[in-house]
Write an enzyme that holds these catalytic residues in place. Structure first.
Site, PDB file in Angstrom:
ATOM      1  N   TYR A  45      40.418   9.520  -2.844  1.00 42.58           N
ATOM      2  CA  TYR A  45      41.215   9.586  -4.063  1.00 42.58           C
ATOM      3  C   TYR A  45      42.206   8.426  -4.082  1.00 42.58           C
ATOM      4  CZ  TYR A  45      39.359  14.259  -4.900  1.00 42.58           C
ATOM      5  OH  TYR A  45      38.520  15.314  -5.143  1.00 42.58           O
ATOM      6  N   CYS A  70      51.864  11.197  10.490  1.00 43.49           N
ATOM      7  CA  CYS A  70      50.710  10.897  11.345  1.00 43.49           C
ATOM      8  C   CYS A  70      50.045   9.565  11.029  1.00 43.49           C
ATOM      9  CB  CYS A  70      49.681  12.026  11.237  1.00 43.49           C
ATOM     10  SG  CYS A  70      50.254  13.607  11.901  1.00 43.49           S
ATOM     11  N   GLU A 126      49.318  19.052   7.221  1.00 49.99           N
ATOM     12  CA  GLU A 126      50.528  19.661   6.675  1.00 49.99           C
ATOM     13  C   GLU A 126      50.181  20.310   5.338  1.00 49.99           C
ATOM     14  OE1 GLU A 126      54.298  17.706   6.858  1.00 49.99           O
ATOM     15  OE2 GLU A 126      53.568  16.274   8.339  1.00 49.99           O
ATOM     16  N   ASN A 167      42.532   9.829  12.811  1.00 49.75           N
ATOM     17  CA  ASN A 167      43.539   9.473  11.819  1.00 49.75           C
ATOM     18  C   ASN A 167      43.326   8.060  11.285  1.00 49.75           C
ATOM     19  OD1 ASN A 167      44.741  11.938  11.864  1.00 49.75           O
ATOM     20  ND2 ASN A 167      46.520  11.326  13.052  1.00 49.75           N
TER      21      ASN A 167
END
Length: 445
Positions: free
Chosen positions: A257, A266, A158, A214
């Protein structure tokens, strides 16, 4: 080629617009007439950079159309993309009711050979269920029309979805039919010219690849967040650690990070769905459970830091939030860290003053009008009368703020950097108390 897309949400619209952009004739089908009316009138129901213009150009060129007519959709395209939602069920598993509803509709209306392309993120074995639903619908008509089911998972970020589709890292096609693989190769040829990015494999491996990808990325994030909490406890600076380990090519800098947790449509649901799949097969996926548990705890971290700063008494205080979307360049607030923080602040009796460049309307839709929520017209206005500032989403416009102005506007000179995007030395030099994730504490000048 003639392509039908079932589902005019995030994946469906990006897929349809990008396929139309290279010359295909795309018909997007959705059961929501309001969404279709909006698309036909020039609007777009989601925020994705570049998508509105891409849809407009292809709609104006006659290559992209929108309808609620499922029968017309089945008749239109050789390729029948299924890009509907697979929301988490109560136990965390993926809910396939919308996927199977589309499969039945295709079976009810198809008269000639069709390729059903599973674009939605679906558990391993879904292609078998889709095929069974099509055959069942055909049998009710007394017909048996040839079709194939293909797994073609999406890998769209996204905020960068168009770039990801037009210049993909990989295109995965799961099929047991070599002829179908070649038809998909022809469809994706415009996105595959520089070098061959298309990988074919069996259907179940393709279905599993999406979840595995994912889950791997979510694991990197949660592991780094775990390290940040340990670093804070032992007196190390996680930002220096991040640079030190990221220089190792086996680790790399992506997805390491530290921050206040991941969200979105997701990672959370896919980790849970994969965990449920494993448990359903009698396997205890301990690492997947830990990834989710660490992320849940990390989303509570900002509230804890704010509460500790004010001695556990937040009643009547106002806290400014910069950023509401789960990540920059989207208005998506599904599983967003901001929601956990806001709801915790409200429960403690605090008020929220918030600003996000694009997610304000989504916030209103989710929470409505309430006395303890002020949605400010800009980032600076959100500071007025607040006791502290928390940065929750790493939008570019928050990366170089006027620290002196922040100190001037806040009642308490406290800045909580939930994404470690600011230079704490500049913040403290301006007289702010700077609190971050896993970094060494700095004393205000």
């Amino acid at each position: 080629m003639d392509v039908t897309i079932f589902g005019s949400g995030y994946v469906g619209l990006v897929t349809g617009a990008c396929l139309a952009e290279v010359g295909n004739n795309v018909l997007c089908i959705d059961i929501d007439p309001k969404k279709i009316d909006l698309l036909n009138s020039g609007g777009v129901p989601i925020h994705e950079p570049g998508l509105e213009e891409l849809i407009k150009n292809n709609r104006d060129a006659g290559r992209m159309h929108f309808s609620t007519d499922a029968e017309a959709g089945v008749k239109h395209g050789l390729f029948q993309f299924i890009a509907v939602g697979t929301p988490p069920d109560e136990d965390g598993s993926a809910d396939l009711q919308y996927v199977l509803s589309v499969a039945r509709a295709i079976g009810q209306h198809m008269e000639t050979y069709r390729i059903l392309v599973d674009k939605s993120t679906v558990p391993v074995g879904t292609a078998d269920k889709v095929a069974a639903a099509v055959r069942e619908a055909q049998a009710a008509r007394g017909l048996s029309v040839e079709f194939d089911v293909v797994s073609n998972p999406e890998f769209l970020k996204e905020g960068a979805a168009i770039e990801d589709f037009m210049r993909p890292d990989r295109i995965i096609v799961g099929t047991d039919n070599p002829r179908t693989a070649e038809l998909l190769r022809a469809l994706y040829a415009p996105f595959n010219r520089n070098h061959d990015r298309l990988m074919t494999m069996d259907i179940r491996s393709a279905e599993f690849t999406k979840y595995a990808a994912n889950a791997m990325l979510a694991t990197k994030i949660s592991f780094m967040n775990e390290l940040s909490n340990i670093a804070e406890a032992v007196g190390a600076d996680i930002e220096k650690v991040r640079i030190g380990i990221g220089s190792d090519p086996r680790i790399g800098y992506q997805f390491i990070y530290p921050g206040c947790g991941y969200g979105g449509s997701c990672f959370p649901k896919d980790v849970r769905a994969l965990e449920q799949t494993a448990r359903g097969l009698g396997y205890d996926p301990q690492l997947l459970h830990a990834v989710e548990a660490v992320n849940f705890r990390q989303k509570e971290l900002l509230f804890k830091k704010i509460s500790d700063y004010f001695g556990g008494d937040l009643k009547g205080r106002a806290i400014t939030l910069w950023g509401l979307a789960f990540k920059p360049n989207t208005d998506d607030m599904r599983e967003a860290s901001s929601r956990v923080l806001m709801e915790s602040l409200w429960a403690a009796g605090a008020r929220v003053q918030a600003f996000d460049p694009v997610a304000m309307e989504e916030t209103r839709r989710l929470y409505g009008e309430r006395a303890d929520l002020l949605l400010a017209p800009d980032a600076v206005s959100a500071l007025d009368g607040a006791d502290a500032l928390a940065i929750v989403t790493e939008w570019s416009q928050f990366r170089s703020p006027d620290f002196a102005l922040i100190k001037e506007r806040l009642k308490s000179p406290a800045l909580f950097d939930g994404r470690n995007i600011l230079d704490g030395r500049l913040a403290t030099a301006a007289g702010l108390t700077y609190v971050s994730i896993g970094r060494l504490p700095l004393i205000p000048a």
